[in-house]
Design an enzyme around this catalytic site. Structure first.
Site, PDB file in Angstrom:
ATOM      1  NE  ARG A 121      -9.387 -36.464  51.030  1.00 17.81           N
ATOM      2  CZ  ARG A 121      -9.441 -37.756  51.326  1.00 17.81           C
ATOM      3  NH1 ARG A 121      -9.211 -38.648  50.380  1.00 17.81           N
ATOM      4  NH2 ARG A 121      -9.706 -38.146  52.536  1.00 17.81           N
ATOM      5  CE  LYS A 143     -14.341 -14.880  44.211  1.00 19.73           C
ATOM      6  NZ  LYS A 143     -14.877 -13.532  44.498  1.00 19.73           N
ATOM      7  CD  GLU A 185     -22.029  -9.283  37.655  1.00 21.29           C
ATOM      8  OE1 GLU A 185     -20.888  -8.768  37.625  1.00 21.29           O
ATOM      9  OE2 GLU A 185     -22.558  -9.703  38.696  1.00 21.29           O
ATOM     10  CE  LYS A 227     -14.598 -13.946  37.318  1.00 18.29           C
ATOM     11  NZ  LYS A 227     -15.840 -14.253  37.987  1.00 18.29           N
ATOM     12  CD  GLU A 237     -12.389 -11.173  46.014  1.00 17.45           C
ATOM     13  OE1 GLU A 237     -13.014 -11.988  45.319  1.00 17.45           O
ATOM     14  OE2 GLU A 237     -12.930 -10.358  46.755  1.00 17.45           O
ATOM     15  NE  ARG A 241     -12.040 -13.973  41.411  1.00 15.78           N
ATOM     16  CZ  ARG A 241     -12.163 -15.241  41.075  1.00 15.78           C
ATOM     17  NH1 ARG A 241     -11.095 -16.021  41.083  1.00 15.78           N
ATOM     18  NH2 ARG A 241     -13.320 -15.746  40.705  1.00 15.78           N
ATOM     19  CG  ASN A 245     -16.234  -8.271  44.789  1.00 13.53           C
ATOM     20  OD1 ASN A 245     -16.914  -9.120  44.223  1.00 13.53           O
ATOM     21  ND2 ASN A 245     -15.194  -8.572  45.538  1.00 13.53           N
ATOM     22  CG  HIS A 248     -20.695  -7.221  43.389  1.00 13.09           C
ATOM     23  ND1 HIS A 248     -20.425  -6.600  42.195  1.00 13.09           N
ATOM     24  CD2 HIS A 248     -21.104  -8.470  43.075  1.00 13.09           C
ATOM     25  CE1 HIS A 248     -20.656  -7.448  41.205  1.00 13.09           C
ATOM     26  NE2 HIS A 248     -21.068  -8.589  41.706  1.00 13.09           N
ATOM     27  CG  HIS A 252     -23.390  -8.537  48.161  1.00 15.50           C
ATOM     28  ND1 HIS A 252     -22.018  -8.664  48.275  1.00 15.50           N
ATOM     29  CD2 HIS A 252     -23.734  -9.242  47.059  1.00 15.50           C
ATOM     30  CE1 HIS A 252     -21.580  -9.422  47.280  1.00 15.50           C
ATOM     31  NE2 HIS A 252     -22.595  -9.781  46.538  1.00 15.50           N
ATOM     32  CG  HIS A 266     -26.140 -10.804  41.544  1.00 15.29           C
ATOM     33  ND1 HIS A 266     -25.681 -10.402  42.774  1.00 15.29           N
ATOM     34  CD2 HIS A 266     -25.056 -10.824  40.735  1.00 15.29           C
ATOM     35  CE1 HIS A 266     -24.369 -10.189  42.709  1.00 15.29           C
ATOM     36  NE2 HIS A 266     -23.963 -10.444  41.484  1.00 15.29           N
TER      37      HIS A 266
HETATM   38  N1  GLY Z   1     -17.767 -12.665  40.725  1.00 10.86           N
HETATM   39  C1  GLY Z   1     -16.593 -12.152  41.310  1.00 10.86           C
HETATM   40  C2  GLY Z   1     -15.404 -13.036  41.161  1.00 10.86           C
HETATM   41  O1  GLY Z   1     -15.466 -14.023  40.483  1.00 10.86           O
HETATM   42  O2  GLY Z   1     -14.394 -12.766  41.737  1.00 10.86           O
END
Ligand code: GLY
Length: 368
Positions: A121, A143, A185, A227, A237, A241, A245, A248, A252, A266
Site C-alpha cells: 500500500r 505521476k 519538453e 513543473k 490536474e 497542471r 500537456n 500533447h 498522442h 515522445h
Molecule cells: N507530464 C505531465 C504531468 O506531469 O502532468
C-alpha cells in the site's frame, strides 16, 4: 548543485540538480533511510553505463544495494514487467519503511513509481532520472503508471517520490536524438509560461545541445522550477497542471498512429505538437503570426522535428488524426480540449475547439 523544492505539505521533497550527483547518491539518500539498504530498479542500457557507479556510491555510505535490471524500451511499461518488478520487490522483502530507487528514463520512473505506490500500500521511492525528458518532466510530480492494450498511462497512481536526483553529467551518454527529444519538453516550459526562458533558449539552446554544462544546469533547473510550481498548485490536474500537456493532444495522436515506434519519439511529438498548437492559436485569432513563426524557427534551428512532414513514412489523413485526438484523455463529454496560447509563455486550456479548424490545420500541414 541546485535544489528545487516541490512543496506538497507532508509529501514535500527536493529535486537536486547537478553534474556528478550519482557519485553522491549514497550521501544524499542515506539520511532518508530507516535501514541501510535500497532496492534499485533500472534497465539494461542504464545498468551497463551507470549502475556500477550508483552501487559504489551507496556502498561507500554502508548502504547495501540489490538491483533488478529490466529490458529497455516502452514495451517494458506494461503488466508483465510491472508484475516482475512488484514480485521482485516482495522477494527482496522490501518493507513499508524501505526505499526503492527508480534509476532510468521515463519508462523506468513511471513503472517503478507505480510499483512503489502499490507495494504494501505504498513504499517510498527516489527518482534518479537519466534522460533529459525524465529529468525535466516525468520524474517530478508523482505521476506513475503503465500502459495497457487500451492505451498509454491508463493505469497508475499519483505517488510522489521522496527525492529526485537529476545528474546532468549522465546526459552526456544520450544520443543527440534522445537529447533533442527531451529538449522538446524543455521548450514546452518556455512556451507555456515563461517567455524569457524561451528567449534564453533561443540564444543558448544550441550550446546546451552541444554539451555546455552550465546551460544544461540552468535549463533543467528552470524546467523543474516551473513543473514544481505547477504541481504544488495543482497536484492532481484539476486545472493548471493541464498546461503541461501543451502539444500533447497532437503528440498522442501522432504517437498512436506511428505505433509508439522509433519513427517518432515522445519528445519529438511534443515539439511538433507545440508548433501545431501555436499555429492553431494563431488561426483562431488568439495570438499573432509572429508566435508560431518563432516556435518553428527555434525548433528548426535546433535541428528538431518541427512539421508533420518530418515524420518518416505515411501518416493517415486529417480525419483519422482528428478521430485519434478525440480519444485523448483530455476530451471531456466529447468536446475537444486543447492547450492553446495567447502568445509565447501564455498558454491556457481552451474548451470546445471547433473540429473544423483542427481539420483545416492538419490538412494544410499535410499539404505543406
Ligand atoms: N507530464 C505531465 C504531468 O506531469 O502532468
Amino acid at each position: 548543485m541546485n535544489t528545487v523544492d516541490v512543496e506538497l505539505g507532508a509529501r514535500s521533497y527536493e529535486v537536486r540538480i547537478g553534474g556528478g550527483l550519482i557519485g553522491s547518491a549514497g550521501q544524499l539518500v542515506a539520511p532518508l533511510l530507516r535501514r541501510n539498504r535500497v532496492a534499485v530498479v533500472t534497465d539494461e542500457t542504464v545498468a551497463a553505463l551507470h549502475l556500477a557507479a550508483l552501487t559504489a556510491a551507496f556502498e561507500a555510505e554502508g548502504v547495501a544495494v540489490s538491483s533488478l535490471i529490466l529490458p529497455p524500451g516502452e514495451a517494458t511499461k506494461g503488466w508483465p514487467q510491472f508484475a516482475t518488478c512488484v514480485e521482485w520487490l516482495l522477494q527482496e522483502k522490501i518493507e513499508r519503511r524501505d526505499m526503492v530507487v527508480a534509476f532510468g528514463g521515463g519508462v523506468i520512473g513511471d513503472l517503478v513509481g507505480f510499483a512503489a505506490a502499490v507495494l504494501r500500500r505504498g513504499v517510498r521511492f527516489v527518482q534518479i532520472p537519466t534522460t533529459l525528458l525524465a529529468q525535466v518532466d516525468s520524474s517530478v510530480g508523482g505521476k506513475t503508471g503503465i500502459n495497457t492494450a487500451q492505451g498509454k498511462n491508463l493505469v497508475g497512481a499519483f505517488h510522489q517520490p521522496s527525492l529526485v536526483l537529476a545528474d546532468i553529467a549522465v546526459l552526456e551518454t544520450l544520443s543527440r536524438r534522445d537529447f533533442l527529444a527531451g529538449y522538446g519538453e524543455v521548450v514546452k516550459y518556455g512556451l507555456l509560461g515563461d517567455p524569457l526562458f524561451f528567449e534564453w533558449l533561443e540564444v543558448e539552446g544550441s550550446a546546451m545541445a552541444a554539451g555546455d554544462r552550465a546551460a544544461r544546469l540552468r535549463a533543467v533547473t528552470r524546467s523543474v522550477e516551473m513543473k514544481a510550481g505547477i504541481v504544488a498548485r495543482d497536484e492532481t490536474e484539476e486545472g493548471e497542471r493541464a498546461l503541461l500537456n501543451l502539444g500533447h493532444t497532437f503528440c498522442h495522436a501522432l504517437e498512436k498512429t506511428t505505433g509508439y515506434s522509433d519513427r517518432l519519439l515522445h519528445g519529438e511529438g511534443v515539439a511538433i505538437g507545440c508548433a501545431l498548437a501555436f499555429e492553431l492559436s494563431q488561426r483562431l485569432g488568439l495570438c499573432s503570426q509572429e508566435a508560431p513563426s518563432r516556435v518553428r524557427a527555434h525548433l528548426r534551428a535546433m535541428g528538431m522535428k518541427t512539421d508533420l512532414a518530418d515524420i518518416p513514412g505515411d501518416l493517415p489523413g486529417p480525419e483519422a488524426l482528428l478521430a485519434l485526438m478525440a480519444q485523448d484523455k483530455k476530451v471531456i463529454d466529447g468536446r475537444l480540449r486543447f492547450v492553446l496560447a495567447r502568445g509565447i509563455g501564455q498558454a491556457f486550456v481552451a474548451e470546445d475547439v471547433p473540429p473544423e479548424a483542427v481539420l483545416k490545420l492538419l490538412s494544410d500541414a499535410m499539404a505543406g
